[in-house]
Scaffold this motif. Structure first.
Motif, PDB file in Angstrom:
ATOM      1  N   GLU A  89       0.923  -0.990  -0.011  1.00  0.00           N
ATOM      2  CA  GLU A  89      -0.013  -0.227  -0.113  1.00  0.00           C
ATOM      3  C   GLU A  89       0.967   1.144   0.302  1.00  0.00           C
ATOM      4  N   PHE A  90       1.806   0.990   0.736  1.00  0.00           N
ATOM      5  CA  PHE A  90       3.021   2.440   0.797  1.00  0.00           C
ATOM      6  C   PHE A  90       4.115   2.362   0.163  1.00  0.00           C
ATOM      7  N   GLN A  91       4.211   1.176  -0.592  1.00  0.00           N
ATOM      8  CA  GLN A  91       5.302   1.062  -1.403  1.00  0.00           C
ATOM      9  C   GLN A  91       6.636   1.056  -0.654  1.00  0.00           C
ATOM     10  N   SER A 111       5.468  13.529   2.271  1.00  0.00           N
ATOM     11  CA  SER A 111       4.680  12.662   2.183  1.00  0.00           C
ATOM     12  C   SER A 111       5.165  10.958   2.007  1.00  0.00           C
ATOM     13  N   THR A 112       6.321  11.038   1.635  1.00  0.00           N
ATOM     14  CA  THR A 112       6.814   9.604   1.585  1.00  0.00           C
ATOM     15  C   THR A 112       7.213   9.164   3.067  1.00  0.00           C
ATOM     16  N   TYR A 114       5.341  10.373   5.753  1.00  0.00           N
ATOM     17  CA  TYR A 114       4.218   9.937   6.258  1.00  0.00           C
ATOM     18  C   TYR A 114       3.751   8.542   5.993  1.00  0.00           C
ATOM     19  N   GLY A 115       3.871   8.166   4.501  1.00  0.00           N
ATOM     20  CA  GLY A 115       3.599   6.715   4.160  1.00  0.00           C
ATOM     21  C   GLY A 115       4.323   5.723   5.116  1.00  0.00           C
ATOM     22  N   GLN A 118       2.989   5.301   8.390  1.00  0.00           N
ATOM     23  CA  GLN A 118       1.571   4.624   8.408  1.00  0.00           C
ATOM     24  C   GLN A 118       1.848   3.226   8.094  1.00  0.00           C
ATOM     25  N   ALA A 119       2.801   2.853   7.161  1.00  0.00           N
ATOM     26  CA  ALA A 119       3.047   1.106   7.143  1.00  0.00           C
ATOM     27  C   ALA A 119       3.494   0.576   8.431  1.00  0.00           C
TER      28      ALA A 119
END
Length: 263
Positions: A89-91, A111-112, A114-115, A118-119
């Motif tokens: 989902e977040f690569q 944003s990277t 942040y992802g 989240q992961a």
């Protein structure tokens, strides 16, 4: 200047409580307010590899989870599916246990990051699922216990009497053969399963099956006492939970092996 820009982007995309601490050339420790359930902070670094900046946990997330969950449980079954979903989902890439993401565009580093956060938080959720013992992982752990204590030819999962019950209406979670009386073992996590197990065991008695019934509960305390009383009439060998009584269950299985071999 570069670190000031990155810090501002991280704060803008994630939260204001972000700090960078330089640990060496092209390497920074990222301090965030995000924690594991036991209070430890997520471990994250920003570093340069092969002329590219990456955000990495340097293997800390999986190492931390291994304190609570067997490492093999992170590489198969439901837990692995949840982990793979979060990574895709977040690569996020998995390099022999190190989770990292490459920053290809400096304008998107916030944003990277942040992802990536989240992961990691989603991956940490498998620890919560483990402690809650949801049905899917409970049954996986039950199967693993059987597989570790019997050879493959000895057990059959989801067994039913093909002669009398061709549609598999009265199913046994696991049948252990090569005993004087086979073990019919049920892994039970809710009241409906208590009811179904009771009905099935009564039916097997009606068919004059020679067997030993065993029930292993996810958590007996959460089940209806009325239903448990009915089940007890056809099954007196019960274990209140798998996670707290695993050694007792293994001892019981091994004792049956001794009886089979006349020891």
């Amino acid at each position: 200047m570069i670190t000031d820009t990155i810090t501002q982007q991280f704060k803008k995309q994630v939260c204001d409580e972000i700090r960078l601490l330089e640990e060496g050339k092209n390497r920074f420790r990222l301090f965030t307010p995000f924690r594991f359930d036991d209070g430890d902070h997520l471990s994250i670094v920003l570093k340069k590899e092969n002329n590219q900046w990456i955000i990495s946990d340097e293997g800390h997330t999986f190492m931390h989870l291994s304190y609570w969950i067997d490492s093999s449980d992170l590489t198969s079954g439901t837990r692995k599916e949840l982990i793979d979903y979060a990574l895709n989902e977040f690569q996020i890439q998995d390099r022999y246990g190190e989770l990292f993401v490459t920053i290809y565009n400096s304008d998107e580093c916030g944003s990277t990051f942040y992802g990536f956060i989240q992961a990691l938080l989603k991956i940490c959720d498998v620890n919560y699922l483990s402690r809650e013992r949801i049905k899917s992982t409970f049954y996986e752990d039950f199967k693993k216990l059987i597989q570790q204590n019997f050879s493959k030819e000895r057990y059959t999962f989801d067994w039913f009497d093909q002669e009398r019950d061709s549609e598999g209406v009265y199913e046994v979670d696991c049948r252990i053969n090569n005993l004087e009386r086979p073990l019919y073992i049920y892994a039970i996590s809710n009241d409906n399963q208590v009811k179904d197990t009771t009905i099935s065991l009564f039916q097997f008695e009606k068919w004059s099956h020679q067997f030993q019934p065993v029930t292993i509960f996810e958590d007996e305390k959460l089940l209806s006492k009325k239903g448990l009383k009915k089940l007890a009439k056809v099954c007196d060998q019960q274990f209140p939970s798998l996670v707290n009584h695993e050694q007792e269950i293994i001892h019981y299985l091994k004792e049956n092996e001794k009886l089979k071999n006349g020891r």
